[in-house]
Scaffold this active site. Sequence first.
Site, PDB file in Angstrom:
ATOM      1  N   HIS A  81       0.990  -1.241   0.064  1.00 53.93           N
ATOM      2  CA  HIS A  81       0.187  -0.150  -0.012  1.00 53.93           C
ATOM      3  C   HIS A  81       0.821   1.211  -0.040  1.00 53.93           C
ATOM      4  CE1 HIS A  81      -3.589  -1.851   0.637  1.00 53.93           C
ATOM      5  NE2 HIS A  81      -3.730  -2.377   1.724  1.00 53.93           N
ATOM      6  N   TYR A 129     -10.600   0.131 -10.807  1.00 57.57           N
ATOM      7  CA  TYR A 129     -11.642  -0.812 -10.332  1.00 57.57           C
ATOM      8  C   TYR A 129     -12.924  -0.984 -11.270  1.00 57.57           C
ATOM      9  CZ  TYR A 129     -14.803  -3.130  -6.879  1.00 57.57           C
ATOM     10  OH  TYR A 129     -15.564  -3.973  -6.316  1.00 57.57           O
TER      11      TYR A 129
HETATM   12  P1  A3P Z   1     -16.810  -2.748  -1.001  1.00 54.44           P
HETATM   13  O1  A3P Z   1     -16.395  -2.438   0.540  1.00 54.44           O
HETATM   14  O2  A3P Z   1     -17.224  -1.620  -1.671  1.00 54.44           O
HETATM   15  O3  A3P Z   1     -17.683  -3.906  -1.246  1.00 54.44           O
HETATM   16  P2  A3P Z   1      -9.661  -4.407  -0.888  1.00 54.44           P
HETATM   17  O4  A3P Z   1      -9.410  -5.637  -1.392  1.00 54.44           O
HETATM   18  O5  A3P Z   1      -8.516  -3.525  -1.483  1.00 54.44           O
HETATM   19  O6  A3P Z   1      -9.271  -4.461   0.557  1.00 54.44           O
HETATM   20  O7  A3P Z   1     -10.741  -3.711  -1.183  1.00 54.44           O
HETATM   21  C1  A3P Z   1     -12.157  -4.180  -0.673  1.00 54.44           C
HETATM   22  C2  A3P Z   1     -13.169  -4.015  -1.861  1.00 54.44           C
HETATM   23  O8  A3P Z   1     -13.149  -4.681  -2.842  1.00 54.44           O
HETATM   24  C3  A3P Z   1     -14.315  -4.161  -1.071  1.00 54.44           C
HETATM   25  O9  A3P Z   1     -15.502  -3.191  -1.566  1.00 54.44           O
HETATM   26  C4  A3P Z   1     -14.959  -5.569  -1.553  1.00 54.44           C
HETATM   27  O10 A3P Z   1     -16.323  -6.053  -1.541  1.00 54.44           O
HETATM   28  C5  A3P Z   1     -14.387  -5.565  -2.946  1.00 54.44           C
HETATM   29  N1  A3P Z   1     -14.026  -6.649  -3.751  1.00 54.44           N
HETATM   30  C6  A3P Z   1     -13.314  -7.911  -2.858  1.00 54.44           C
HETATM   31  N2  A3P Z   1     -13.138  -8.682  -3.854  1.00 54.44           N
HETATM   32  C7  A3P Z   1     -13.938  -8.331  -4.939  1.00 54.44           C
HETATM   33  C8  A3P Z   1     -13.816  -9.044  -6.378  1.00 54.44           C
HETATM   34  N3  A3P Z   1     -13.518 -10.365  -6.491  1.00 54.44           N
HETATM   35  N4  A3P Z   1     -14.616  -8.549  -7.141  1.00 54.44           N
HETATM   36  C9  A3P Z   1     -14.958  -7.248  -7.014  1.00 54.44           C
HETATM   37  N5  A3P Z   1     -14.953  -6.599  -5.754  1.00 54.44           N
HETATM   38  C10 A3P Z   1     -14.419  -7.154  -4.942  1.00 54.44           C
END
Ligand code: A3P
Length: 364
Positions: A173, A261
Amino acid sequence: MATSSIKAIPIMAIPSFNVCHNLELLKEQGKSLDPKRQEGEREEEGLSYEFQEMLESLPKERGWRTRHLYLFQGFWCQSKEIQAIMSFQKHFKPLQNDVVIATIPKSGTTWLKALTYTLLNRHRFDPVSSNTDHPLLTSNPHDLVPFFEYKLRLNGDVPDLFGLASPRTFATHVPFGSLKDSIEKPGVKVVYLCRNPFDTFISSWHYTNSIKSESVSPVSLDEGFDMYCRGLIGFGPFWEHMLAYWKESLKRPDKVLFLRYEDLKQDIESNLKKLASFLAVPFTEEEERKGIVKAIVELCSFESLKKLEVNKAGQSIKNFENRHLFRKGEVSDWINYLSPPQAERLSALVDDKLGGTGLTFRYC
Ligand code: A3P
């Protein structure tokens, strides 16, 4: 599994800022502190006196899930992250073909880790859905692609990463400025995933309040929003994080790939192919005919990952339950949370900080 061969080398390898093992001495010192201070000390538990002294010299603000965020190398982060980042910056030796996934938290890191791991290992682990041996079915993506600043460097450990299967795949990060010296070796590639700041904020707010310890009071939406707009978020300000990777991707498109994204949500197949070409492992026509692209997309989809037992009940990052990593996975959820004045404020901030840079977002 890629992480199985990671061995921890004792901490002695870091001469300065090493972990303090003299717990009795720490306890003695703690006796004279007031209770509030002691609560804060717990997040600094295990950090050496030299390190704590250095921390004291940094600007600090209230944190989201720890008492403080510190301004370190120009970005905000927690004390333990600073220790891990310093260790990583000092000890990490890049190898040609290393791949580094970079994000600001809650931009879809878990998704990109799953996609990259499955893509790069598709000849070892066939992604077609009938294959029940695929590591992604039993391991969370964070176990397959470790962060430089978390698991690998827990308690200041210096892991031996040479035994990892090539291409080694890591995540981080940290902003580009703090990463650049570690990725300069020719052949090392960085993939940055950016998410619109509105949804990133809402996702961060939910996540933080789901995983924070009980001793830290919850951050209200209004309070969190104000902090976010002032740049006070882990690894923020968000605009500096996004802009530095954006600029580098324009300057060196063969070194840094900038993905969004929202684009992945709209057209995952073509973005996966773009990722494969960037990493010099493009899909062959035969692979496409066999449905490998679709199989990877399906295996890494939100719905598939969310329903796996490991992601419903497991814990990949200490004290963080995997289920919180899969909330809604949608574009534009912010509409359900931000008031019109808040949306206006964030919009104006994005225009002010990122207008004219060519970096644009889709919000719905
Ligand atoms: P939301 O909280 O909006 O649902 P990170 O992985 O950087 O922690 O980000 C988490 C975000 O990515 C969350 O968003 C999560 O639901 C979403 N996310 C996790 N896996 C995913 C996938 N396979 N496809 C799309 N979004 C995903």
